[in-house]
Design an enzyme around this catalytic site. Sequence first.
Site, short mmCIF file in Angstrom:
data_model
loop_
_atom_site.label_atom_id
_atom_site.label_comp_id
_atom_site.label_asym_id
_atom_site.label_seq_id
_atom_site.Cartn_x
_atom_site.Cartn_y
_atom_site.Cartn_z
CE LYS A 31 -4.82 -1.94 -2.04
NZ LYS A 31 -5.52 -2.71 -1.55
CB SER A 57 2.17 0.12 0.41
OG SER A 57 1.64 0.67 0.99
#
Length: 406
Positions: A55, A306
């Site tokens: 992110k 992720s």
Amino acid sequence: MAADRLTMEKIYLARDRLVGIARRTPLDYSTTFSKVTGNSVYLKLENMQKTGSFKIRGAYNKVMSLGGEDRDLGVIAASAGNHAQGVAYAAAMAGIRCTVVMPAGAPISKVMATQGYGAEVVLAGGGYDEAYQMARKLQSKSGAVFVHGFNDLDVVAGQATIALELLEELPDVEAVLVPVGGGGLLAGIAFALKEIKPSVRVIGVQAEGAPSMYCSYIEGGLRKVRGAGTFADGIAVREPGDITFALIKQCVDEFVIVDDEEIASAILMLLERSKIVVEGAGAVGLAALIHNKTTLENVKTAVVLSGGNIDVNTLSIIIERGLAKTGRYVRLRTIVTDRPGSLLKLLSVVAEAGANVISVTHDRIKQEIPLKQAEVELTLETRNKEHIEQVIACLTTAGYVPEIFS
């Protein structure tokens, strides 16, 4: 450079902005998962990224794209945790004010990490969507710039830089599995891969308990799901973005879902076999691969892990449930005579059966138990399900009536 669409120029600009900020995370070949799946499996370790997830790429690119007047107003965001940390870090680097609205049930570790980067954290709602609504209300009052977690071209361009790294490190990659929540990560990666190497098969993976993008992809239009019932909080989004959906519809070849048990087993396998810690959202791609959700066979495959910001309490539960499921952890109870030496005799039988005692609870005052008897609960470490059956057989032969309980 078109302002209203994603371009490779925007992605290359994002890559330049991220130099010295985002780590170039490893692409690790996994012998274990290659053997398990029948493919050549490479793990893109974004769980090792700064702030613990991918992110930071999109958040930093968005914040650094803001002009002076916007920076003076500060930024605000809504997030279950990973985007929160990315925005907070980016804002700190830019020296601007930052407010993040997080669900009331967000993992404490993620809340504390976000505060640690200097952001003001507001807790609201039971999930991402409620936090998003609150953030929009606060934004309307403060005038701060809203940094969306996925439905923003600058954010998507930042996430797309992962694809550039993948192709540089593994130019002959044939398939890429990517986690999906609101779609920023998948949209960016899929767009860049198709622009540079159209032959790469791009597969999106979402949690069965929050399948908003999956349903949208399958049905051909934006769909909102009623609830987001998954422990993979990083992708528990009830309504996907229109920007990300358009890109995913255009660029993604296949879309699959996995349930929480499959996600948990992937987390446990990564931890035990590869010594890699990932969160639920980060494990969905590998879960799809090891549980045969795709038709890939003998394919050079990259799996994006992720994020690694898993709550330690959740991880503990996953470990215990995983061990129980594979027969390496069991809880038994039985009745013994309440007199000296009875417990020792019971434990001797267990020891002879080769099980390791983790804990013992001896209850002589339980109302349902007759006087002069006691209930004993044992937590045992065992080798497998067959070993559990052997332990039970030994106890039964010795005159006990053992019962498995959870």
